[in-house]
Enzyme design. Structure first.
Site, PDB file in Angstrom:
ATOM      1  N   HIS A  57     -10.194  -4.359  35.982  1.00 46.02           N
ATOM      2  CA  HIS A  57      -8.954  -4.193  37.037  1.00 46.02           C
ATOM      3  C   HIS A  57      -9.866  -4.244  38.428  1.00 46.02           C
ATOM      4  CE1 HIS A  57      -5.460  -3.342  39.729  1.00 46.02           C
ATOM      5  NE2 HIS A  57      -4.886  -3.874  38.645  1.00 46.02           N
ATOM      6  N   ASP A  97     -10.061   1.563  43.081  1.00 49.39           N
ATOM      7  CA  ASP A  97      -9.190   1.114  42.067  1.00 49.39           C
ATOM      8  C   ASP A  97     -10.156   1.608  40.812  1.00 49.39           C
ATOM      9  OD1 ASP A  97      -8.607  -1.149  40.111  1.00 49.39           O
ATOM     10  OD2 ASP A  97      -7.700  -2.068  41.890  1.00 49.39           O
ATOM     11  N   ASP A 119       5.977  -6.217  53.091  1.00 50.51           N
ATOM     12  CA  ASP A 119       5.768  -7.163  54.095  1.00 50.51           C
ATOM     13  C   ASP A 119       5.802  -8.459  53.950  1.00 50.51           C
ATOM     14  OD1 ASP A 119       5.454  -4.812  56.307  1.00 50.51           O
ATOM     15  OD2 ASP A 119       3.790  -4.255  54.948  1.00 50.51           O
ATOM     16  N   ASP A 134     -17.821   7.289  41.904  1.00 50.32           N
ATOM     17  CA  ASP A 134     -16.860   7.288  40.727  1.00 50.32           C
ATOM     18  C   ASP A 134     -16.254   8.894  40.961  1.00 50.32           C
ATOM     19  OD1 ASP A 134     -15.317   7.799  38.510  1.00 50.32           O
ATOM     20  OD2 ASP A 134     -16.840   6.880  37.179  1.00 50.32           O
ATOM     21  N   SER A 158      -1.095  -6.471  41.784  1.00 48.18           N
ATOM     22  CA  SER A 158      -2.591  -5.901  41.794  1.00 48.18           C
ATOM     23  C   SER A 158      -2.947  -7.380  42.128  1.00 48.18           C
ATOM     24  CB  SER A 158      -2.821  -5.436  40.499  1.00 48.18           C
ATOM     25  OG  SER A 158      -2.613  -4.348  40.323  1.00 48.18           O
ATOM     26  N   ASP A 168     -19.509  10.830  39.729  1.00 47.79           N
ATOM     27  CA  ASP A 168     -20.709  10.519  39.528  1.00 47.79           C
ATOM     28  C   ASP A 168     -21.094   9.036  40.365  1.00 47.79           C
ATOM     29  OD1 ASP A 168     -20.337   8.145  38.037  1.00 47.79           O
ATOM     30  OD2 ASP A 168     -20.546   9.491  36.180  1.00 47.79           O
TER      31      ASP A 168
END
Length: 584
Positions: A242, A179, A386, A220, A410, A225
C-alpha cells in the site's frame, strides 16, 4: 503472454478497502483483461488496542517526570512512547494490572490529566516516456483503454502534461507518507527517496541526536526500527504494498523511460510506517510527531499523505494533526470507502477519521473515476469532503520493482499530496493555507452533483498556474535532481549534552548550530540571562556551547534531582532542537 495475478494479495486487501491487479509487462500486447475487483470493507473500523492508552497531561503536570511516573503507575502501566513535538502527550503500555477502561477511568479522574483515551484501530483505505504512462488515465486521458476497460471520452484527467510544462517538482520539497512501508529501492522511487542529511547509514548511531538511530529514509513505528520496507522476501508483494503504491502516485520519477510517473516527478519521499493491514492511533501519532520534529529541525516537509482511517474520533490524533498544521504541514487524508455494502457513505452524517476532523490543514479526498463520476465505493460529504481525485484503476509502483493497478480513496489522496508538492516547488513562498485554497478554488466540476465541498476534482494545471500567479514562483521545468536553484533549508540547532557548574551557577548546553541568538529552554520555557562566551566560539561563528547563569528565583527552573527537558530555540530561523533530558 503470461500475466501476473496476485490472488492472495487481492483477497487480503479487499478487507481493507483496496483492489489491485498487476500491470502487464507489455501494455501494447495485452493478452487479456486483468482481474479487477472494486474495494470492499466488511464494516467501519471499530475497536482499540487492549494493551495501551494515550494520555495528555495538563501543562504543569507535563513538566514533572515524577508526576508522570506516579500517574502512569496508578494507571497500571509504564511509558511506552513519548513524543518530541507533543511533550504533553504519551502512550502508556498497560502491564496487566488494569484494563484499558480501568486505566482511562483512573487517569481521567485526576485533575492533572487533560484527557485519556484508547489507542484506536485504523485501517488502509484502500506525457513522459514512462513505459506504463499510457495506463495512467488520471494524469493524461486521450480516450485509451485502461486494462481493457474502455474510457468514456478523452480529457477526463487532471491535465498532468499541461502542468508539467511549468515545472515537475523540486528536490527541496519533502512529502511524508504515513502508511505501510515503501520499497524505496524501487527503480521508479529510489532517486526520489528522502535521505536524512544528519544521519550516517548503518553505523548504529543516532548521529543527528533526534532520538532515532539510522533513520536514513524515515522510520518504522510498527516495529520500532529504521527498516521502512519489510517485503523483499514476500513473493506475493502484499507486505508494504500500500505505501509503495501511494508513494509512486505522489512522486515516481517521471520521464525516465520506465514504469509510471508520479504527480510530482522530482520530490523527496519520507517513509513513515505505522501499520500493515491495521494500525493504532498512538503509532500514527508517533509518525506525525516525527514529521513535525524533523520540520522543526529544518526538513522542508510540506505535506503528509494519510491513506487510512475509519476509527473512532481520537482527541490525541486531532492534537497531533493540529500541531502539524501549526508547523505548516498539510494533511491529505482519504475520505474512506464506505461500509459493508460497498457503497460510499456520507461523512457529514457518519464521520470517518482522520479525514472528518474539522482542521484547517486537512484536505479530505474522495475517489473519482474515468467516467467523470465519483467512485461508487467512495465516501462523500458536502461539508466534510473537500474534492475528488483519480481513485479507480490507478496504475502505480508496487513492491520489488513491480507495478500494479489499485482502487480506493487511498489512491485518490496521494494525487492531492503530489499536487501539494508541485505547488510548493513552483511557488516555494506559498503557505500551507494558500496551497489548500488554490487546490480547492481551481477544482474542476464533475458529473456527480453535490458530493463534496467544491463539487469538483483536482485540476493540476489550473492549480499550478494559479500558484505561479499568486506566489511569483519559478515557472521553469525543473527536472534536475541537483536542483541548484533551490537553497537548502536552514539547519536546526542541535543539543547533544548539558553540564551544570555549581561554582558558576551556570548551565551549559553543548551542540552544534548554536549562535549568539540561540536561547535555552527548560520544559518549554525560555531562560533569562543567556551566556555566550567568545572563548566558546567556533571559526564559522557558531558556538561549541551556550550557557544560562541562574540567579535567585530563576534557579527554581532547574531543581536538584528532578529530570527536565532541555531544548534550544533559534529565533532567526524559528527552529528548535530535539529534546534533551537532563538532571541537575
Amino acid at each position: 503472454m503470461r500475466i501476473r495475478r496476485s490472488w492472495m494479495l487481492a483477497a487480503l486487501l479487499l478487507a481493507a478497502g483496496l483492489a489491485m491487479t498487476a500491470i502487464p509487462s507489455a501494455i501494447a500486447t495485452n493478452a487479456g483483461r486483468l482481474d479487477v475487483r472494486e474495494p470492499r470493507i466488511s464494516a467501519r473500523v471499530s475497536g482499540y488496542a487492549s494493551d495501551r492508552v494515550v494520555v495528555k497531561y495538563r501543562d504543569e503536570a507535563a513538566k514533572q517526570d515524577a508526576v508522570r511516573e506516579q500517574l502512569v503507575d496508578a494507571a497500571g502501566g509504564t511509558i511506552r512512547r513519548q513524543f518530541a513535538a507533543f511533550p504533553a502527550m504519551a502512550s502508556i503500555a498497560l502491564d496487566g494490572r488494569t484494563t484499558v477502561e480501568e486505566a482511562i477511568a483512573v487517569l481521567s479522574a485526576d485533575p492533572r490529566v487533560e484527557f485519556a483515551e484508547p489507542s484506536y484501530f485504523v485501517e488502509l483505505h484502500g506525457v513522459p516516456n514512462d513505459e506504463h504512462f499510457g495506463q495512467q488515465w488520471g494524469l493524461h486521458n486521450i480516450g485509451q483503454e485502461i486494462n481493457d476497460y474502455p474510457t468514456q471520452g478523452a480529457d477526463i484527467d487532471v491535465d498532468g502534461p499541461e502542468a508539467w510544462d511549468h515545472g515537475v517538482g523540486s528536490s527541496s520539497v519533502v512529502i511524508a507518507d504515513i502508511d505501510t512501508g515503501a520499497d524505496l529501492d524501487h527503480p521508479d522511487l529510489a532517486a526520489n527517496a528522502w535521505t536524512n542529511p544528519g544521519e550516517v547509514a548503518g553505523n548504529g548511531l543516532d548521529d543527528d541526536a533526534n532520538g532515532f538511530t539510522d533513520d536514513v529514509h524515515g522510520w518504522d513505528f510498527l516495529h520500532d526500527d529504521a527498516t521502512v520496507f519489510d517485503g523483499a522476501s514476500d513473493v506475493t508483494d502484499s507486505t508494504d504494498f500500500h505505501g509503495t503504491h501511494t508513494s509512486g502516485t505522489i512522486g515516481a520519477v517521471g520521464n525516465n523511460g520506465i514504469g509510471v510517473a508520479g504527480v510530482c516527478w522530482n520530490v523527496r519521499l519520507m517513509s513513515l510506517k505505522f501499520l500493515e493491514y491495521q494500525g493504532t492511533t498512538d503509532d500514527a501519532i508517533a509518525a506525525i510527531d516525527y514529521a513535525v520534529m524533523m520540520k522543526q529541525r529544518g526538513v522542508n516537509i510540506r505535506a503528509i499523505n494519510a491513506s487510512w482511517g475509519g476509527g473512532d474520533s481520537s482527541s490525541a490524533l486531532y492534537e497531533a494533526i493540529r500541531a502539524a498544521g501549526n508547523a505548516g504541514i498539510l494533511f491529505c487524508a482519504s475520505a474512506g470507502n464506505g461500509g459493508a455494502d460497498g457503497v460510499g457513505d456520507d461523512n457529514d452524517a457518519f464521520p470517518t477519521y482522520p479525514a472528518s476532523f474539522d482542521l484547517d490543514n486537512i484536505i479530505s479526498v474522495a475517489s473519482w473515476t474515468r467516467y467523470d463520476l465519483l467512485s461508487n465505493f467512495s465516501n462523500f460529504g458536502l461539508r466534510s469532503v473537500d474534492l475528488a481525485a483519480p481513485g479507480g484503476l490507478v496504475a502505480s509502483t508496487g513492491p520489488n520493482g513491480h507495478y500494479y493497478f489499485s482502487s480506493g480513496t487511498s489512491m485518490a489522496a496521494p494525487h492531492i499530496t503530489g499536487a501539494v508538492g508541485m505547488l510548493a516547488s513552483v511557488a516555494p513562498s506559498l503557505s500551507a493555507a494558500q496551497i489548500k485554497d488554490i487546490l480547492l478554488e481551481t477544482a474542476a466540476p464533475i458529473r456527480t452533483p453535490r458530493a463534496t465541498l467544491t463539487g469538483g476534482r483536482l485540476d493540476l494545471n489550473a492549480a499550478v498556474l494559479s500558484a505561479i500567479a499568486i506566489g511569483g514562483g519559478d515557472d521553469d521545468d525543473d527536472d534536475d535532481d541537483d536542483d541548484d536553484d533551490d537553497p537548502p533549508p536552514p539547519p536546526a540547532p542541535m543539543a547533544t549534552s548539558a553540564q551544570w557548574l555549581n561554582r558558576k551557577s551556570t548551565l551549559y548546553v553543548y551542540g552544534s548550530v548554536l549562535t549568539g541568538t540561540s536561547v535555552i529552554e527548560i520544559d518549554g520555557v525560555a531562560v533569562p540571562k543567556m551566556v555566550y562566551d567568545v572563548a566558546d566560539q567556533m571559526p564559522d561563528g557558531t558556538y561549541e556551547r551556550i550557557g544560562w547563569r541562574a540567579r535567585g528565583k530563576s534557579k527554581r527552573m532547574l531543581p536538584k534531582n528532578v529530570p527536565v527537558v532541555i531544548t534550544v530555540y533559534e529565533p532567526t530561523t524559528r527552529l528548535r532542537s530535539a529534546p534533551l533530558t537532563f538532571t541537575r
